[in-house]
Design a protein around this motif. Structure first.
Motif, short mmCIF file in Angstrom:
data_model
loop_
_atom_site.label_atom_id
_atom_site.label_comp_id
_atom_site.label_asym_id
_atom_site.label_seq_id
_atom_site.Cartn_x
_atom_site.Cartn_y
_atom_site.Cartn_z
N SER A 155 -1.81 -4.66 -9.13
CA SER A 155 -0.94 -4.35 -10.26
C SER A 155 0.26 -3.53 -9.77
N ALA A 156 1.42 -3.74 -10.40
CA ALA A 156 2.68 -3.15 -9.93
C ALA A 156 2.89 -1.75 -10.51
N ASN A 157 1.98 -0.84 -10.17
CA ASN A 157 2.07 0.54 -10.63
C ASN A 157 1.57 1.44 -9.50
N ARG A 158 1.82 2.75 -9.62
CA ARG A 158 1.26 3.65 -8.61
C ARG A 158 -0.25 3.72 -8.77
N PHE A 159 -0.93 3.96 -7.66
CA PHE A 159 -2.39 3.94 -7.65
C PHE A 159 -2.98 4.82 -8.74
N SER A 160 -3.97 4.29 -9.42
CA SER A 160 -4.77 4.95 -10.47
C SER A 160 -4.04 5.08 -11.81
N GLU A 161 -2.75 4.69 -11.87
CA GLU A 161 -2.05 4.78 -13.16
C GLU A 161 -2.24 3.51 -13.97
N LEU A 162 -1.68 3.55 -15.18
CA LEU A 162 -1.77 2.41 -16.09
C LEU A 162 -1.09 1.18 -15.49
N SER A 163 -1.69 0.03 -15.64
CA SER A 163 -1.07 -1.21 -15.16
C SER A 163 0.11 -1.59 -16.07
N PRO A 164 1.14 -2.21 -15.49
CA PRO A 164 2.30 -2.63 -16.28
C PRO A 164 2.06 -3.95 -16.99
N ALA A 172 -8.80 -4.89 3.05
CA ALA A 172 -9.31 -3.56 3.39
C ALA A 172 -10.38 -3.65 4.48
N GLY A 173 -10.18 -4.58 5.39
CA GLY A 173 -11.12 -4.72 6.50
C GLY A 173 -12.40 -5.47 6.15
N LEU A 174 -12.56 -5.84 4.87
CA LEU A 174 -13.78 -6.57 4.47
C LEU A 174 -13.74 -8.00 5.01
N PRO A 225 -16.97 4.59 0.43
CA PRO A 225 -15.93 3.61 0.13
C PRO A 225 -16.34 2.66 -0.99
N HIS A 226 -15.39 2.26 -1.77
CA HIS A 226 -15.64 1.30 -2.85
C HIS A 226 -15.17 -0.06 -2.38
N PHE A 256 0.83 -1.21 0.00
CA PHE A 256 0.00 0.00 0.00
C PHE A 256 0.87 1.26 0.00
N ARG A 257 1.98 1.23 0.79
CA ARG A 257 2.86 2.41 0.86
C ARG A 257 3.52 2.67 -0.48
N VAL A 258 4.07 1.61 -1.07
CA VAL A 258 4.82 1.78 -2.32
C VAL A 258 3.91 2.25 -3.45
N LYS A 259 2.70 1.73 -3.52
CA LYS A 259 1.78 2.10 -4.60
C LYS A 259 1.08 3.43 -4.35
N GLY A 260 1.05 3.88 -3.09
CA GLY A 260 0.20 5.04 -2.75
C GLY A 260 -1.25 4.64 -2.88
N ARG A 261 -1.54 3.38 -2.54
CA ARG A 261 -2.90 2.86 -2.71
C ARG A 261 -3.68 3.09 -1.41
N PRO A 262 -4.94 3.59 -1.51
CA PRO A 262 -5.70 3.78 -0.29
C PRO A 262 -5.95 2.45 0.41
#
Ligand code: AMP
Ligand code: MG
Length: 309
Positions: free
Chosen positions: A137-146, A107-109, A215-216, A47-53
């Motif tokens: 996916s190994a990209n920053r959050f919301s960006e294109l997947s690699p 995510a707590g689900l 939340p999604h 989560f930290r590396v991706k900046g993923r919520p």
């Protein structure tokens, strides 16, 4: 560091996963950023590396049907049928989770997304690691997947312990996600395994609507997602220097690329082309939306989200 996916680098990658480190690896859909799914601290790094919520659950990858069943609290007939038909492959099943899966993964689900990938490097890594691997996916959050190891290096290279190179991914867009946790099967994210193919196996399936606010349950439900840095439009912008991806109507643009008429080939190329165009300094990318028919649903979904402002 990028390593070719030979036996030695797979052993090293598996050892890193067991030590709580991050490894990027190919799946048939896109490259994943993996950590031991049973190690909460390792998963927090994703989560930290991706900046993923932290509200976005991760998919847990396993080597076998048996391993998947070991992580789900129940295994209904629908899961049995879909897993036999589509695993290994690009289908994620969401089911009530067992307690061994840390809350950070889901995510707590109370549910977990499970998948047996078909990519041989992914399967070899899972077998060698001997633990389930949580991987978005190994990209920053919301960006294109690699879809290549080089895409991963470009986006997250400095922060990952090892990138396994398995060549370009074959499917090219993210897995179809189906929830079997409620009273009626729910399609959470369309993909190359279509709603019709799933309905063929289990009968009724509903399509989830993204909530307008709040939340999604799924990162794939964010209106804007899967986006190149260059603004992407589904109509031709009136000015500026752009590139155009077309199927039936070539449009005036500095660069014009005719896309394959077949959805599987189109999906396999799409992110690769968008990554390349992103490096070429265009003002915009215009894409002709493929036809509104069942086999194009996954591709249309990603293009719509890539274009959302
Ligand atoms: P990605 O970022 O491409 O790995 O996307 C992960 C996808 O997994 C999301 O689109 C979600 O739909 C799905 N997912 C994973 N776990 C769950 C879960 N517990 N409940 C609902 N969706 C999930
Ligand atoms: Mg993603």
């Amino acid at each position: 560091m990028i390593s070719p996916s030979n036996a030695e680098s797979i052993r090293r990658a598996a050892a890193l996963i067991r030590e709580g480190k991050l490894v990027a690896f190919p799946t048939e859909t896109v490259y994943g950023l993996g950590a031991n799914a049973l190690d909460a601290q390792a998963v927090e790094k994703i989560f930290r590396v991706k900046g993923r919520p932290s509200t976005s659950p991760l998919i847990v990858h396993v080597a076998s049907h048996q391993a998947a069943r070991g992580l789900a609290a129940v295994w209904p007939e629908s899961a049995l049928k879909l897993s036999y038909r589509f695993w290994p492959g690009p289908l994620t099943l969401v089911l009530p989770k067992r307690d061994c899966i840390p809350a950070v993964v889901t995510a707590g689900l109370p549910t977990v997304g499970l998948r047996v990938p078909v990519n041989p490097v992914a399967l070899a890594l899972l077998a060698e690691a001997g633990v389930p691997i949580a991987a978005p996916s190994a990209n920053r959050f919301s960006e294109l997947s690699p879809t290549t190891a080089e895409h991963v290096r470009h986006s997250l290279g400095a922060e990952i312990d090892l990138i396994l190179d398995g060549g370009p991914t074959e499917v090219g867009i993210e897995s179809t996600v189906v929830s079997l946790a409620g009273p009626v099967p729910l399609l959470l994210r369309p993909g190359m395994i279509s709603e019709a193919q799933i309905a063929d196996v289990i009968g009724e399936i509903r399509v989830a609507q993204a909530p307008a606010q709040g939340p999604h349950s799924s990162p794939g439900m964010h209106a804007k997602h899967y986006s190149p840095r260059t603004p992407l439009f589904l109509t031709l912008p009136p000015s500026g220097r752009g590139a155009c991806l077309w199927l039936s109507h070539e449009a005036p643009a500095a660069k014009s690329i005719r896309m394959p008429a077949d959805p599987a080939h189109y999906a396999a190329l799409l992110y690769q082309i968008l990554h390349t165009l992103d490096g070429e300094g265009f003002d915009w990318i215009a894409v002709e939306l493929p036809p509104d028919s069942a086999e194009w649903t996954g591709v249309r979904d990603r293009l719509r989200r890539a274009a959302a402002i």
